[in-house]
Design a protein around this motif. Structure first.
Motif, PDB file in Angstrom:
ATOM      1  N   ALA A  33       2.905 -11.064   7.406  1.00 23.48           N
ATOM      2  CA  ALA A  33       1.979 -10.180   6.702  1.00 23.48           C
ATOM      3  C   ALA A  33       2.544  -8.772   6.690  1.00 23.48           C
ATOM      4  O   ALA A  33       3.050  -8.288   7.710  1.00 23.48           O
ATOM      5  CB  ALA A  33       0.606 -10.186   7.375  1.00 23.48           C
ATOM      6  N   THR A  34       2.456  -8.114   5.538  1.00 22.65           N
ATOM      7  CA  THR A  34       2.956  -6.754   5.420  1.00 22.65           C
ATOM      8  C   THR A  34       2.228  -6.021   4.306  1.00 22.65           C
ATOM      9  O   THR A  34       1.685  -6.649   3.390  1.00 22.65           O
ATOM     10  CB  THR A  34       4.475  -6.743   5.136  1.00 22.65           C
ATOM     11  OG1 THR A  34       4.947  -5.385   5.163  1.00 22.65           O
ATOM     12  CG2 THR A  34       4.789  -7.358   3.773  1.00 22.65           C
ATOM     13  N   THR A  35       2.205  -4.701   4.393  1.00 24.11           N
ATOM     14  CA  THR A  35       1.786  -3.851   3.274  1.00 24.11           C
ATOM     15  C   THR A  35       2.971  -3.017   2.794  1.00 24.11           C
ATOM     16  O   THR A  35       2.794  -1.969   2.178  1.00 24.11           O
ATOM     17  CB  THR A  35       0.624  -2.923   3.670  1.00 24.11           C
ATOM     18  OG1 THR A  35       0.987  -2.197   4.870  1.00 24.11           O
ATOM     19  CG2 THR A  35      -0.655  -3.698   3.899  1.00 24.11           C
ATOM     20  N   ALA A  36       4.183  -3.506   3.066  1.00 27.43           N
ATOM     21  CA  ALA A  36       5.398  -2.773   2.706  1.00 27.43           C
ATOM     22  C   ALA A  36       6.260  -3.584   1.750  1.00 27.43           C
ATOM     23  O   ALA A  36       7.488  -3.541   1.814  1.00 27.43           O
ATOM     24  CB  ALA A  36       6.184  -2.423   3.974  1.00 27.43           C
ATOM     25  N   PHE A  37       5.638  -4.315   0.831  1.00 27.78           N
ATOM     26  CA  PHE A  37       6.352  -5.171  -0.104  1.00 27.78           C
ATOM     27  C   PHE A  37       5.962  -4.767  -1.529  1.00 27.78           C
ATOM     28  O   PHE A  37       5.139  -5.411  -2.173  1.00 27.78           O
ATOM     29  CB  PHE A  37       5.992  -6.641   0.144  1.00 27.78           C
ATOM     30  CG  PHE A  37       6.956  -7.630  -0.456  1.00 27.78           C
ATOM     31  CD1 PHE A  37       8.029  -8.098   0.267  1.00 27.78           C
ATOM     32  CD2 PHE A  37       6.782  -8.092  -1.748  1.00 27.78           C
ATOM     33  CE1 PHE A  37       8.915  -9.018  -0.281  1.00 27.78           C
ATOM     34  CE2 PHE A  37       7.658  -9.008  -2.313  1.00 27.78           C
ATOM     35  CZ  PHE A  37       8.734  -9.469  -1.572  1.00 27.78           C
ATOM     36  N   PRO A  38       6.558  -3.672  -2.052  1.00 27.18           N
ATOM     37  CA  PRO A  38       6.156  -3.197  -3.382  1.00 27.18           C
ATOM     38  C   PRO A  38       6.609  -4.142  -4.491  1.00 27.18           C
ATOM     39  O   PRO A  38       7.664  -4.768  -4.365  1.00 27.18           O
ATOM     40  CB  PRO A  38       6.879  -1.843  -3.482  1.00 27.18           C
ATOM     41  CG  PRO A  38       8.071  -1.974  -2.570  1.00 27.18           C
ATOM     42  CD  PRO A  38       7.604  -2.850  -1.441  1.00 27.18           C
ATOM     43  N   ARG A  47       0.856  -1.170   0.000  1.00 27.79           N
ATOM     44  CA  ARG A  47       0.000   0.000   0.000  1.00 27.79           C
ATOM     45  C   ARG A  47       0.901   1.232   0.000  1.00 27.79           C
ATOM     46  O   ARG A  47       1.779   1.354   0.862  1.00 27.79           O
ATOM     47  CB  ARG A  47      -0.921   0.037   1.232  1.00 27.79           C
ATOM     48  CG  ARG A  47      -1.971  -1.067   1.285  1.00 27.79           C
ATOM     49  CD  ARG A  47      -3.005  -0.900   0.188  1.00 27.79           C
ATOM     50  NE  ARG A  47      -4.080  -1.882   0.289  1.00 27.79           N
ATOM     51  CZ  ARG A  47      -4.152  -2.996  -0.429  1.00 27.79           C
ATOM     52  NH1 ARG A  47      -3.160  -3.302  -1.268  1.00 27.79           N
ATOM     53  NH2 ARG A  47      -5.173  -3.814  -0.305  1.00 27.79           N
ATOM     54  N   PRO A  48       0.735   2.161  -0.961  1.00 28.02           N
ATOM     55  CA  PRO A  48       1.556   3.368  -0.967  1.00 28.02           C
ATOM     56  C   PRO A  48       1.171   4.282   0.194  1.00 28.02           C
ATOM     57  O   PRO A  48       0.099   4.132   0.795  1.00 28.02           O
ATOM     58  CB  PRO A  48       1.211   4.010  -2.315  1.00 28.02           C
ATOM     59  CG  PRO A  48      -0.172   3.528  -2.615  1.00 28.02           C
ATOM     60  CD  PRO A  48      -0.254   2.131  -2.055  1.00 28.02           C
ATOM     61  N   GLN A  49       2.023   5.243   0.489  1.00 24.38           N
ATOM     62  CA  GLN A  49       1.734   6.165   1.586  1.00 24.38           C
ATOM     63  C   GLN A  49       0.433   6.920   1.359  1.00 24.38           C
ATOM     64  O   GLN A  49      -0.272   7.247   2.320  1.00 24.38           O
ATOM     65  CB  GLN A  49       2.891   7.155   1.779  1.00 24.38           C
ATOM     66  CG  GLN A  49       2.682   8.126   2.924  1.00 24.38           C
ATOM     67  CD  GLN A  49       2.505   7.436   4.265  1.00 24.38           C
ATOM     68  OE1 GLN A  49       3.180   6.460   4.563  1.00 24.38           O
ATOM     69  NE2 GLN A  49       1.585   7.935   5.079  1.00 24.38           N
ATOM     70  N   THR A  94       7.280  -0.150   9.418  1.00 24.48           N
ATOM     71  CA  THR A  94       8.525   0.026   8.669  1.00 24.48           C
ATOM     72  C   THR A  94       8.722   1.484   8.272  1.00 24.48           C
ATOM     73  O   THR A  94       7.821   2.318   8.391  1.00 24.48           O
ATOM     74  CB  THR A  94       8.513  -0.834   7.396  1.00 24.48           C
ATOM     75  OG1 THR A  94       7.571  -0.275   6.464  1.00 24.48           O
ATOM     76  CG2 THR A  94       8.152  -2.272   7.703  1.00 24.48           C
ATOM     77  N   GLY A  95       9.915   1.762   7.752  1.00 29.43           N
ATOM     78  CA  GLY A  95      10.213   3.105   7.279  1.00 29.43           C
ATOM     79  C   GLY A  95       9.516   3.474   5.987  1.00 29.43           C
ATOM     80  O   GLY A  95       9.642   4.613   5.517  1.00 29.43           O
ATOM     81  N   LEU A  96       8.773   2.543   5.396  1.00 27.78           N
ATOM     82  CA  LEU A  96       8.063   2.839   4.156  1.00 27.78           C
ATOM     83  C   LEU A  96       6.752   3.577   4.392  1.00 27.78           C
ATOM     84  O   LEU A  96       6.162   4.113   3.450  1.00 27.78           O
ATOM     85  CB  LEU A  96       7.780   1.552   3.368  1.00 27.78           C
ATOM     86  CG  LEU A  96       8.956   0.947   2.598  1.00 27.78           C
ATOM     87  CD1 LEU A  96       9.865   0.153   3.529  1.00 27.78           C
ATOM     88  CD2 LEU A  96       8.471   0.052   1.465  1.00 27.78           C
ATOM     89  N   HIS A  97       6.284   3.591   5.645  1.00 34.52           N
ATOM     90  CA  HIS A  97       4.981   4.191   5.917  1.00 34.52           C
ATOM     91  C   HIS A  97       5.016   5.084   7.155  1.00 34.52           C
ATOM     92  O   HIS A  97       5.732   4.800   8.118  1.00 34.52           O
ATOM     93  CB  HIS A  97       3.920   3.106   6.148  1.00 34.52           C
ATOM     94  CG  HIS A  97       3.601   2.309   4.931  1.00 34.52           C
ATOM     95  ND1 HIS A  97       3.554   0.923   4.939  1.00 34.52           N
ATOM     96  CD2 HIS A  97       3.309   2.698   3.658  1.00 34.52           C
ATOM     97  CE1 HIS A  97       3.243   0.491   3.725  1.00 34.52           C
ATOM     98  NE2 HIS A  97       3.107   1.547   2.931  1.00 34.52           N
TER      99      HIS A  97
END
Length: 336
Positions: A234-239, A158-160, A207-210
């Motif tokens: 589980a993560t939403t930080a795996f582009p 998920r993007p910011q 994470t530092g992505l969000h």
């Protein structure tokens, strides 16, 4: 066949697969009202589904005697209030996942349905994918043998911009982060297939992505229903996001459920595959998935109401999956 009258409460992005499903099920269900207090969402819904009557008067929709089933598609924080009003009016209820913000509020909702003597179902539609149903059947008949280990992985993105929307990723609106909002589907399916008996270790972080209040990464070591080892990530930080996976290792063979596709490989060399219906919404386009599984779950709820039986995904079943979310996050917090 008498059609079941339906009211939809809440017309945000989640309404699209529900409304498409109800359009497909027009022979079994009639949308009496689609309601929202937001005029812009009401107008957008009316453009997409011109045959469905719309209103801003939620009280009128809930009290309409033509309505037997209410779909509660509001943010989780409003599920209990709207569902309790619907149940008090004598309606059956289907709520979008998760059941509520917290397990305690979910318990109150399940209790309200029991007091009212009405059906309470939850939209955990991954159980209705053809590949999921096939894997369930194989496990039930012992085709894979004793389960020796199993894992679930949700490498989503998920993007910011997603979390910049008001309330996204907050406890006040969503009740949690990746585990409750996105991975609850896979966790619920995983639990229903192989069971969970214990969380033996867990980690969670943002994470530092969000920039967000809640977690976007969770990992856990589990003990399955039969005592075998299990793992979760589980993560939403795996582009840019990949389909969720459930893998089961049995004494007679192994199964990989990747999104809506199933591949089974037996020790004796046999193989079986079930193709996916389409993408899973694992990336930035959060509604990029077919509505077939939604349609299957809604059809099951309609049948359950007519037949006087529980639906396959009851409020109590969804509550148990939410309790495991809490247990995993509590263990992660304790580890910190």
């Amino acid at each position: 066949m008498t059609r079941t009258g339906v009211a939809i409460i809440g017309l945000g992005p989640a309404v699209q697969p529900h409304a498409r499903s109800l359009r497909d099920l027009a022979g079994q269900a009639e949308v009496v009202w689609a309601a929202s207090r937001t005029p812009e969402r009401l107008a957008a819904f009316a453009r997409d589904f011109p045959g469905f009557p719309t209103t801003t008067d939620i009280d009128a929709a809930l009290s309409d005697p033509r309505v037997s089933l209410v779909l509660v598609l509001t943010p989780p924080a409003a599920h209990l209030e709207v569902a309790e009003r619907a149940l008090a009016a004598g309606k059956h209820v289907l709520v979008e996942k998760p059941l509520e913000l917290t397990a305690a509020r979910g318990e109150a909702l399940v209790a309200a349905a029991e007091r009212a003597g009405r059906t309470l179902a939850v939209m955990l539609q991954h159980r209705f994918r053809p590949a999921s149903l096939r894997l369930r059947a194989l496990l039930a008949e012992g085709a894979l043998g004793e389960v020796e280990a199993a894992s679930m992985t949700v490498p989503w993105w998920r993007p910011q911009a997603y979390y910049d929307e008001p309330g996204r990723g907050t406890l006040a609106r969503d009740g949690g982060g990746v585990l409750l909002t996105q991975a609850i589907h896979t966790l619920d399916l995983f639990r229903s297939l192989v069971g969970i008996a214990e969380v033996t270790a867990a980690q969670s972080r943002t994470t530092g992505l969000h920039r967000m209040e809640t977690e976007d990464y969770v990992a856990a070591l589990l003990r399955l229903g039969n005592g075998a080892p299990g793992t979760l990530m589980a993560t939403t930080a795996f582009p840019p996001g990949q389909p969720e996976r459930i893998e089961v290792m049995g004494r007679l063979g192994a199964a990989s459920l990747v999104g809506g596709a199933l591949e089974v490989r037996w020790v004796d060399g046999r193989e079986e595959r079930v193709a996916a219906e389409g993408p899973t919404g694992s990336g930035a386009s959060i509604m990029d998935f077919p509505h077939d599984a939604h349609r299957g779950l809604i059809a099951d709820v309609l049948d359950a109401i007519r037949d006087g039986r529980p639906p396959r995904v009851t409020g109590a079943e969804a509550l148990e999956s939410q309790r495991w979310v809490d247990r995993i996050l509590a263990r992660a917090k304790g580890a910190g």
